[in-house]
Design an enzyme around this catalytic site. Structure first.
Site, PDB file in Angstrom:
ATOM      1  N   SER A 137       0.824  -1.201   0.000  1.00 40.64           N
ATOM      2  CA  SER A 137       0.000   0.000   0.000  1.00 40.64           C
ATOM      3  C   SER A 137       0.870   1.267   0.000  1.00 40.64           C
ATOM      4  O   SER A 137       1.768   1.374  -0.833  1.00 40.64           O
ATOM      5  CB  SER A 137      -0.936  -0.061   1.206  1.00 40.64           C
ATOM      6  OG  SER A 137      -2.083   0.691   1.003  1.00 40.64           O
ATOM      7  N   ARG A 198     -11.238   5.888   9.550  1.00 34.78           N
ATOM      8  CA  ARG A 198     -10.834   4.488   9.631  1.00 34.78           C
ATOM      9  C   ARG A 198     -11.974   3.559   9.207  1.00 34.78           C
ATOM     10  O   ARG A 198     -11.744   2.533   8.577  1.00 34.78           O
ATOM     11  CB  ARG A 198     -10.391   4.166  11.068  1.00 34.78           C
ATOM     12  CG  ARG A 198      -9.864   2.757  11.249  1.00 34.78           C
ATOM     13  CD  ARG A 198      -8.638   2.505  10.415  1.00 34.78           C
ATOM     14  NE  ARG A 198      -7.792   1.450  10.952  1.00 34.78           N
ATOM     15  CZ  ARG A 198      -6.593   1.156  10.503  1.00 34.78           C
ATOM     16  NH1 ARG A 198      -6.092   1.848   9.494  1.00 34.78           N
ATOM     17  NH2 ARG A 198      -5.871   0.205  11.049  1.00 34.78           N
ATOM     18  N   ASP A 280      -8.874  -6.961  -4.188  1.00 39.74           N
ATOM     19  CA  ASP A 280      -8.447  -5.655  -3.654  1.00 39.74           C
ATOM     20  C   ASP A 280      -9.098  -4.583  -4.520  1.00 39.74           C
ATOM     21  O   ASP A 280      -8.818  -4.486  -5.705  1.00 39.74           O
ATOM     22  CB  ASP A 280      -6.911  -5.567  -3.742  1.00 39.74           C
ATOM     23  CG  ASP A 280      -6.358  -4.273  -3.168  1.00 39.74           C
ATOM     24  OD1 ASP A 280      -7.156  -3.364  -2.838  1.00 39.74           O
ATOM     25  OD2 ASP A 280      -5.124  -4.169  -3.038  1.00 39.74           O
ATOM     26  N   HIS A 313      -7.602  -5.918   0.050  1.00 41.12           N
ATOM     27  CA  HIS A 313      -6.363  -5.177   0.286  1.00 41.12           C
ATOM     28  C   HIS A 313      -5.600  -5.620   1.535  1.00 41.12           C
ATOM     29  O   HIS A 313      -4.379  -5.759   1.520  1.00 41.12           O
ATOM     30  CB  HIS A 313      -6.705  -3.686   0.377  1.00 41.12           C
ATOM     31  CG  HIS A 313      -5.511  -2.799   0.413  1.00 41.12           C
ATOM     32  ND1 HIS A 313      -4.611  -2.723  -0.617  1.00 41.12           N
ATOM     33  CD2 HIS A 313      -5.051  -1.952   1.384  1.00 41.12           C
ATOM     34  CE1 HIS A 313      -3.656  -1.877  -0.308  1.00 41.12           C
ATOM     35  NE2 HIS A 313      -3.893  -1.388   0.898  1.00 41.12           N
ATOM     36  N   ASP A 314      -6.312  -5.836   2.631  1.00 39.57           N
ATOM     37  CA  ASP A 314      -5.645  -6.189   3.898  1.00 39.57           C
ATOM     38  C   ASP A 314      -4.904  -7.528   3.843  1.00 39.57           C
ATOM     39  O   ASP A 314      -4.179  -7.856   4.791  1.00 39.57           O
ATOM     40  CB  ASP A 314      -6.662  -6.241   5.046  1.00 39.57           C
ATOM     41  CG  ASP A 314      -6.543  -5.042   5.977  1.00 39.57           C
ATOM     42  OD1 ASP A 314      -5.624  -4.225   5.784  1.00 39.57           O
ATOM     43  OD2 ASP A 314      -7.379  -4.931   6.900  1.00 39.57           O
TER      44      ASP A 314
HETATM   45  N1  COA Z   1     -17.741  -6.204  16.570  1.00 41.24           N
HETATM   46  C1  COA Z   1     -16.722  -5.589  17.181  1.00 41.24           C
HETATM   47  N2  COA Z   1     -15.436  -5.959  17.049  1.00 41.24           N
HETATM   48  C2  COA Z   1     -15.190  -7.014  16.259  1.00 41.24           C
HETATM   49  C3  COA Z   1     -16.210  -7.731  15.604  1.00 41.24           C
HETATM   50  C4  COA Z   1     -17.543  -7.289  15.784  1.00 41.24           C
HETATM   51  N3  COA Z   1     -18.578  -7.901  15.194  1.00 41.24           N
HETATM   52  N4  COA Z   1     -15.623  -8.724  14.912  1.00 41.24           N
HETATM   53  C5  COA Z   1     -14.306  -8.656  15.135  1.00 41.24           C
HETATM   54  N5  COA Z   1     -14.032  -7.622  15.957  1.00 41.24           N
HETATM   55  C6  COA Z   1     -12.739  -7.181  16.459  1.00 41.24           C
HETATM   56  C7  COA Z   1     -12.006  -8.284  17.173  1.00 41.24           C
HETATM   57  O1  COA Z   1     -12.455  -8.380  18.503  1.00 41.24           O
HETATM   58  C8  COA Z   1     -10.583  -7.796  17.095  1.00 41.24           C
HETATM   59  O2  COA Z   1     -10.368  -6.788  18.035  1.00 41.24           O
HETATM   60  P1  COA Z   1      -8.874  -6.450  18.588  1.00 41.24           P
HETATM   61  O3  COA Z   1      -8.033  -6.126  17.370  1.00 41.24           O
HETATM   62  O4  COA Z   1      -9.078  -5.249  19.459  1.00 41.24           O
HETATM   63  O5  COA Z   1      -8.392  -7.656  19.292  1.00 41.24           O
HETATM   64  C9  COA Z   1     -10.537  -7.146  15.711  1.00 41.24           C
HETATM   65  O6  COA Z   1     -11.899  -6.846  15.350  1.00 41.24           O
HETATM   66  C10 COA Z   1      -9.947  -8.099  14.706  1.00 41.24           C
HETATM   67  O7  COA Z   1      -9.893  -7.483  13.453  1.00 41.24           O
HETATM   68  P2  COA Z   1      -9.902  -8.358  12.161  1.00 41.24           P
HETATM   69  O8  COA Z   1     -10.084  -7.459  11.019  1.00 41.24           O
HETATM   70  O9  COA Z   1     -10.858  -9.467  12.324  1.00 41.24           O
HETATM   71  O10 COA Z   1      -8.470  -9.013  12.169  1.00 41.24           O
HETATM   72  P3  COA Z   1      -7.758  -9.688  10.947  1.00 41.24           P
HETATM   73  O11 COA Z   1      -6.890 -10.753  11.515  1.00 41.24           O
HETATM   74  O12 COA Z   1      -8.740 -10.040   9.872  1.00 41.24           O
HETATM   75  O13 COA Z   1      -6.852  -8.490  10.400  1.00 41.24           O
HETATM   76  C11 COA Z   1      -5.459  -6.579  10.715  1.00 41.24           C
HETATM   77  C12 COA Z   1      -5.831  -7.973  11.189  1.00 41.24           C
HETATM   78  C13 COA Z   1      -4.331  -6.085  11.596  1.00 41.24           C
HETATM   79  C14 COA Z   1      -4.995  -6.635   9.258  1.00 41.24           C
HETATM   80  C15 COA Z   1      -6.679  -5.646  10.813  1.00 41.24           C
HETATM   81  O14 COA Z   1      -7.291  -5.750  12.049  1.00 41.24           O
HETATM   82  C16 COA Z   1      -6.372  -4.207  10.612  1.00 41.24           C
HETATM   83  O15 COA Z   1      -5.996  -3.503  11.527  1.00 41.24           O
HETATM   84  N6  COA Z   1      -6.522  -3.713   9.383  1.00 41.24           N
HETATM   85  C17 COA Z   1      -6.197  -2.391   8.991  1.00 41.24           C
HETATM   86  C18 COA Z   1      -4.745  -2.277   8.804  1.00 41.24           C
HETATM   87  C19 COA Z   1      -4.375  -1.360   7.740  1.00 41.24           C
HETATM   88  O16 COA Z   1      -4.028  -0.270   8.064  1.00 41.24           O
HETATM   89  N7  COA Z   1      -4.479  -1.842   6.485  1.00 41.24           N
HETATM   90  C20 COA Z   1      -4.178  -1.210   5.286  1.00 41.24           C
HETATM   91  C21 COA Z   1      -3.240  -0.113   5.317  1.00 41.24           C
HETATM   92  S1  COA Z   1      -3.254   0.880   3.876  1.00 41.24           S
END
Ligand code: COA
Length: 354
Positions: A137, A198, A280, A313-314
């Site tokens: 990204s 976000r 993506d 994308h993620d």
């Molecule tokens: N309600 C509330 N929270 C929920 C939920 C719901 N229905 N379902 C899942 N969650 C929460 C989980 O409890 C967990 O919380 P925590 O992180 O505080 O422990 C979180 O969502 C998990 O996120 P998730 O997207 O499921 O994790 P993942 O393993 O699929 O992805 C990351 C991990 C790090 C990639 C993602 O969380 C993230 O931060 N993405 C954005 C990163 C970014 O900047 N990407 C692109 C940059 S250009």
């Protein structure tokens, strides 16, 4: 933290910063080992992986460590916090020359400025040649910019979920995020804007199919809130607590402005390897392939691979066997290229690129 601008740091869009600190984290000892520079995305930081058992996990933990693609016994790994960020490098939350936080007075910066600051940081650490620059990204834009700005310093560029510049759709989604943060800042509550931005951004990081499978129309135990809404709110709240609103603005603005010119003033000499992420819609695979075609037409040794994923994308941040294999081949090719400095040595990876 390395100070890279004792006499000021001029900026591409005009203006200058009187002083620039760059936060650097490093892994691996062997002073003669090849160098890998890891560039983080919009809201990332220099903490790519743990330094010791009790350390907090990093955002690419599954790629770093003994037996993993970025093995500190084989390579020296460096990561910086981007200029304009809020995790150790100079940015809007830092103090200006009078000791007052810059805030919205922090000037406009470009991806080129970020790369120049980190190049100066590596200079100070005695690192001249970078065998591999890799990122996803915005981190991928930084990696591409390295190849364009420092053709003699970079061996291989690895870009995940990145193309030469944001599409109209992506610029539009970026605009909504910027407007949310600007509105909130004008109402003296920038953090709220970060949360809104976000939530929009998270939708661009995930595919419709992924969200549907995961959440569908299901609701939270309260019987009212949709799960997808609760998920977005949670992600928004999390970022709010750790990310400076003006940093978000300056980095997202730079991301929108970035455009790689394949046939720039100085030819790109690095090999460019891009990973297109299926589903993506922020950097669609077609855009990645078009960028490779543009680079190829400009005489660059550029190739792409596809990562099959429902996430979108993620996917570059989530552990998956195919991602680890692609990364391993990328590192092998960079190490082989570093040894021979000639083409055709990255045989192990060859089957993976198009
Ligand atoms: N309600 C509330 N929270 C929920 C939920 C719901 N229905 N379902 C899942 N969650 C929460 C989980 O409890 C967990 O919380 P925590 O992180 O505080 O422990 C979180 O969502 C998990 O996120 P998730 O997207 O499921 O994790 P993942 O393993 O699929 O992805 C990351 C991990 C790090 C990639 C993602 O969380 C993230 O931060 N993405 C954005 C990163 C970014 O900047 N990407 C692109 C940059 S250009």
């Amino acid at each position: 933290v390395v100070n890279v601008a004792a006499n000021g740091f001029p900026l591409e869009q005009g203006g200058w910063l009187p002083s620039v600190d760059v936060k650097v984290e490093a892994w691996g000892e062997g002073a003669r080992n090849p160098v890998v520079l890891v560039c983080h995305a919009l809201t990332g930081n220099a903490h790519v992986a743990r330094h010791h058992e009790s350390d907090a996990p990093g955002w690419w933990e599954f790629l770093v460590g003994a037996g993993r693609p970025l093995d500190p016994r084989r390579v020296r790994i460096f990561a910086t916090n981007a200029l304009g960020g809020c995790a150790g490098s100079t940015g809007p939350a830092s103090a200006d020359a009078r000791g007052v936080a810059w805030g919205e007075r922090f000037p406009t910066i470009t991806v080129g400025d970020m790369v120049r600051a980190e190049a100066l940081a590596l200079d100070q650490l005695g690192v001249d040649r970078v065998d591999l620059v890799v990122g996803g990204s915005l981190g991928g834009m930084r990696a591409l910019e390295w190849a364009s700005a420092y053709p003699d310093r970079v061996g291989v560029v690895g870009g995940l979920g990145v193309s030469a510049g944001l599409s109209a759709m992506a610029l539009g989604m970026n605009h909504v995020q910027l407007e949310a943060v600007r509105w909130a800042l004008a109402h003296r509550d920038g953090e709220v804007g970060v949360g809104w931005a976000r939530m929009v951004a998270m939708l661009t990081y995930r595919s419709p199919a992924h969200l549907d499978r995961r959440f569908g129309r299901a609701r939270q135990p309260d019987g009212h809130t949709f799960q997808v809404a609760s998920y977005l709110t949670h992600q928004g709240e999390k970022l709010k607590s750790r990310f400076d609103p003006v940093s978000y603005l300056r980095l997202a603005e730079a991301m929108g402005e970035y455009r790689l010119h394949a046939a720039g003033a100085r030819p790109i000499r690095a090999k460019v390897r891009l990973l297109a992420l299926e589903n993506d819609w922020l950097f669609p695979p077609e855009d990645v392939r078009r960028t490779v075609a543009e680079l190829g037409a400009a005489g660059v040794d550029a190739r792409w691979s596809d990562l099959r994923t429902e996430v979108g994308h993620d996917a570059f941040l989530i552990e998956a066997p195919d991602l680890v294999v692609w990364f391993g081949a990328l590192v092998d090719e960079a190490l082989a290229a570093g040894r021979s400095d000639g083409p055709g040595t990255g045989r192990k990876g060859d089957a993976l690129w198009n």
